[in-house]
Motif scaffolding. Sequence first.
Motif, short mmCIF file in Angstrom:
data_model
loop_
_atom_site.label_atom_id
_atom_site.label_comp_id
_atom_site.label_asym_id
_atom_site.label_seq_id
_atom_site.Cartn_x
_atom_site.Cartn_y
_atom_site.Cartn_z
N ASP A 1 0.84 -1.21 0.00
CA ASP A 1 0.00 0.00 0.00
C ASP A 1 0.87 1.26 0.00
O ASP A 1 0.54 2.25 -0.64
N GLY B 1 -3.72 3.09 -3.58
CA GLY B 1 -3.92 2.72 -2.19
C GLY B 1 -4.28 1.26 -2.04
O GLY B 1 -4.19 0.52 -3.00
N GLY B 2 -4.67 0.88 -0.84
CA GLY B 2 -5.06 -0.51 -0.60
C GLY B 2 -4.63 -1.00 0.76
O GLY B 2 -4.58 -0.23 1.71
N HIS B 3 -4.32 -2.27 0.82
CA HIS B 3 -3.91 -2.92 2.06
C HIS B 3 -2.42 -3.31 1.97
O HIS B 3 -1.86 -3.33 0.88
N ALA C 1 -2.67 -4.08 -3.08
CA ALA C 1 -2.92 -2.66 -3.34
C ALA C 1 -2.89 -2.44 -4.84
O ALA C 1 -2.66 -3.37 -5.61
#
Lengths: 325, 325
Positions: B283, B292-294, B298
């Motif tokens: 991320d 973005g993301g985890h 991501a």
Amino acid sequence: MKNNKLVEITNLISQKQRFLITSHVNPDGDNLGSVIALKLVLEQLGKETVVVIDDEIPSCFSFLHSIDEIIRYEDGLDIDFDMCFTLDCSDLDRIAKVKNIIKSKAIINIDHHGDNPYFGEYNLVKNTAATAEIIYQLIDALEEAKLNKDIAAALATGLITDTGSFRYSNTTSKTHKIMAELLNYDVDTAEISKKVFDTHSYQSLVLRGKVLQNLQIDDSKKIAWVKVSQDLLSEVGATMEDTEGIVNYPRSLAGVEIAILFKETEEEIIRVSLRSNSYFPVDKLAHKFGGGGHPRAAGCSIDANLNEAIEEVVNAAKKELKQVR
Amino acid sequence: MKNNKLVEITNLISQKQRFLITSHVNPDGDNLGSVIALKLVLEQLGKETVVVIDDEIPSCFSFLHSIDEIIRYEDGLDIDFDMCFTLDCSDLDRIAKVKNIIKSKAIINIDHHGDNPYFGEYNLVKNTAATAEIIYQLIDALEEAKLNKDIAAALATGLITDTGSFRYSNTTSKTHKIMAELLNYDVDTAEISKKVFDTHSYQSLVLRGKVLQNLQIDDSKKIAWVKVSQDLLSEVGATMEDTEGIVNYPRSLAGVEIAILFKETEEEIIRVSLRSNSYFPVDKLAHKFGGGGHPRAAGCSIDANLNEAIEEVVNAAKKELKQVR
């Protein structure tokens, strides 16, 4: 020869001290997980254990506790023990040369295969998704035994392997209940799943790519197949082990009922892996060529070259499929 | 804005009669399974329900009961209702134009995303593996509601989808306990798993083959990537949808920590999917490019041609990876 009750097996364990544990060649997550879990539990109870398997242990299972204590069979190996456990073996021949060590000692046969002929002096054969499920029940029945992280991880590896991560139809409510209990011991399922299913060599991935370039499908679009020749293996630098799981590609093709992988193991010797999705009994097709298996997963060997074998098996599949529908 | 208790939500359900149910665009097994389970349960209680989603329903979910009763949003659609459920939405924007129907009616926001800002008048946000897990708890708390095969299959679809068939680290003991309960209602897990994960078009398989021919890996052997150009899609006759899951190939390469899929969605627009296996926070890498993301999954978009995007992202990944280790 009959099936025993859990309590008869737990009684045997209390009465004896030294146990040989063995299992089948071509080790997988279920037999290794079961072997390790049983070994750790017996040691917890103050018993002596030796594990012997007549094959190499695949490196992907190196995360299992005490896995490096498994002895590989060699001629002349002499072990002193009171009784022998065979785990996850549908037939005594599956332990190969370990038979030379057992001699006339009593065998406790613990297995989940439906066609197990109760070959042990004692037998605990149950229709579960994995042998690890039976070992779980055994541990539960052993009053002084306790689950811990290492034992739980070993049993989880067995369950995950033999249910294809809870995808196969052998998965029951009970399987999930046991897994729920194992996860209370801080088992890293994500890590185990990755190691068991989702780790490939570069060569294995390139091989998959090449194989998929030659995905074949018949006119009815119900039979799909792929092939792996010795030439292809050399070209890519891959080994037969790298073909693991490849039959799932034709099986995943939308609308396909029968999926086949043809592997040229030697010149003029073709190993055939057969899968079906819903209704076609591939074991019957395998029988025609001297093979066997289950209705959804079977196999056979054919003495022919790759193209001849493909023609023969695909034609037989077409014919059988017409009769089934 | 606060999180509500289960009993507050069950009270609301008893007090009202007509419910709109909606969920996010790009529907998947968890939001569709949750929507269907909630719809069936509310109908069991004699309530009226309408489900509207601003997107097409993927055909692989056609096995879900009542799935064809889901209405696709269109302008001018006017629905009379008392309250609206939004399921599996981390943000109200995820329902897209369905907002035009809700107007000022009260929203009950049921979701499992950690960053949910409690956008509803009522909120049931829990840190579960799937939204289906929360719907299961809700059904359990609704005195007159009863599980049946159709509801159980819908909830199982949610659990299976969002845990990657119980492989991801979000899977808990509780997830398995719920699945054990659902399997008591004759749910066909094997069939659901096959439909959700294991059904591909011919073009999708050929595309995978071609992509794997170009699997790249950096000198450290810790970063692996693949690419899909518009030219390749045309050559194979595949669509962007057929790239689903492809990033798992470089991720499965032994020893790799960062896996990347580069997709040329349009000329000079590259969609980048980032995955990591153990420790690298993808991320943060995605943030550098406005995405973005985890930490383990991501994404970002880059305005460049395919080769430029690859160079840029892979170089950034190499640099970051050196700092992390």
